[in-house]
Design an enzyme around this catalytic site. Structure first.
Site, PDB file in Angstrom:
ATOM      1  N   CYS A  99      42.621  43.778  32.393  1.00  0.00           N
ATOM      2  CA  CYS A  99      41.223  43.449  32.081  1.00  0.00           C
ATOM      3  C   CYS A  99      40.306  43.601  33.289  1.00  0.00           C
ATOM      4  O   CYS A  99      39.122  43.935  33.149  1.00  0.00           O
ATOM      5  CB  CYS A  99      41.136  42.022  31.525  1.00  0.00           C
ATOM      6  SG  CYS A  99      41.711  40.739  32.660  1.00  0.00           S
ATOM      7  N   HIS A 106      35.912  42.752  26.166  1.00  0.00           N
ATOM      8  CA  HIS A 106      36.978  42.509  27.144  1.00  0.00           C
ATOM      9  C   HIS A 106      38.267  43.175  26.696  1.00  0.00           C
ATOM     10  O   HIS A 106      38.532  43.331  25.505  1.00  0.00           O
ATOM     11  CB  HIS A 106      37.201  41.002  27.362  1.00  0.00           C
ATOM     12  CG  HIS A 106      37.542  40.238  26.124  1.00  0.00           C
ATOM     13  ND1 HIS A 106      38.582  39.339  26.060  1.00  0.00           N
ATOM     14  CD2 HIS A 106      36.990  40.226  24.882  1.00  0.00           C
ATOM     15  CE1 HIS A 106      38.642  38.812  24.850  1.00  0.00           C
ATOM     16  NE2 HIS A 106      37.682  39.333  24.117  1.00  0.00           N
ATOM     17  N   HIS A 123      40.628  35.947  33.695  1.00  0.00           N
ATOM     18  CA  HIS A 123      40.334  36.924  32.653  1.00  0.00           C
ATOM     19  C   HIS A 123      38.884  37.387  32.798  1.00  0.00           C
ATOM     20  O   HIS A 123      38.000  36.594  33.141  1.00  0.00           O
ATOM     21  CB  HIS A 123      40.557  36.318  31.272  1.00  0.00           C
ATOM     22  CG  HIS A 123      40.438  37.295  30.157  1.00  0.00           C
ATOM     23  ND1 HIS A 123      41.130  38.490  30.137  1.00  0.00           N
ATOM     24  CD2 HIS A 123      39.695  37.279  29.018  1.00  0.00           C
ATOM     25  CE1 HIS A 123      40.829  39.161  29.041  1.00  0.00           C
ATOM     26  NE2 HIS A 123      39.953  38.450  28.350  1.00  0.00           N
TER      27      HIS A 123
END
Length: 217
Positions: free
Chosen positions: A147, A58, A46
């Site tokens: 992401c 994010h 991530h």
């Protein structure tokens, strides 16, 4: 297969308690505004952009905004269950969380993508400004806009994802292999014989599919 892994992780994660990192693990003075941060998750990595003062922007899938308008509930750290259901529903947003909530108990890697990306990074302030301008709901795709696409655009000006590239490359090796071609032809022949419908159209389609996979291998 990937969807089954996601669902399996969803049910498994429900019984796991989030591990709290040591108090000093996410000290803000370890990061600079505009840094690209990444944390390992169970099946993926991530990414986020550090904004300063312990805040990280994010892009994260989240099903909760679809189910409730309670801003307090939505603002809480996104759990694994919320994230995975958001992936399936293709619902996501660019949000700002604390370093601790962003990391979710995992170690944080800083600007590691500078090593693998040929494009030089933008100035840190410009990176952070780009990240802040994109806050809010966004169209989400597990493969085509996730992401990593978000942070790569902010830091390098290119919306790319190495994770997507590696996944597609692996998938191509599996699907476009000679073994897959032979299995496709065998399964098609068994299917046609079992149904007793060895007519030209389905037979031609089976042979064409096998031939296409064979030539792509």
């Amino acid at each position: 297969m990937f969807l089954f892994q996601l669902l399996g992780f969803f049910f498994a994660s429900g019984s796991k308690k989030k591990e709290e990192p040591a108090p000093s693990a996410y000290e803000a003075n370890h990061f600079k505004r505009g840094d690209l941060l990444e944390v390992p998750r169970t099946m993926f990595t991530h990414f986020g952009i550090y904004l300063g003062e312990g805040r990280v922007a994010h892009l994260i899938p989240d099903i909760l905004p679809v189910l409730t308008r309670d801003r307090t509930a939505v603002s809480r750290a996104v759990s694994n269950q919320r994230l995975i259901l958001g992936v399936v529903a293709k619902v996501a947003s660019v949000r700002v969380d604390s370093l601790g909530d962003f990391a979710y108990g995992s170690p944080v890697l800083v600007n590691h993508t500078d090593i693998v990306c040929k494009q030089p990074p933008l100035d840190g302030e410009r990176v952070a400004e780009r990240a802040e301008k994109l806050l809010g709901s966004v169209a989400y795709s597990l493969l085509w806009y996730n992401c990593e696409h978000y942070v790569m655009y902010c830091r390098y000006g290119m919306a790319i994802s190495y994770q997507t590239y590696q996944f597609c490359t692996t998938l191509r090796k599996i699907v476009c292999s000679r073994t897959s071609s032979c299995l496709t032809a065998l399964c098609g022949a068994v299917f046609l014989l079992f149904l007793g419908c060895a007519t030209p159209a389905p037979l031609f389609a089976t042979l064409l599919l096998s031939f296409t996979i064979w030539m792509a291998a």
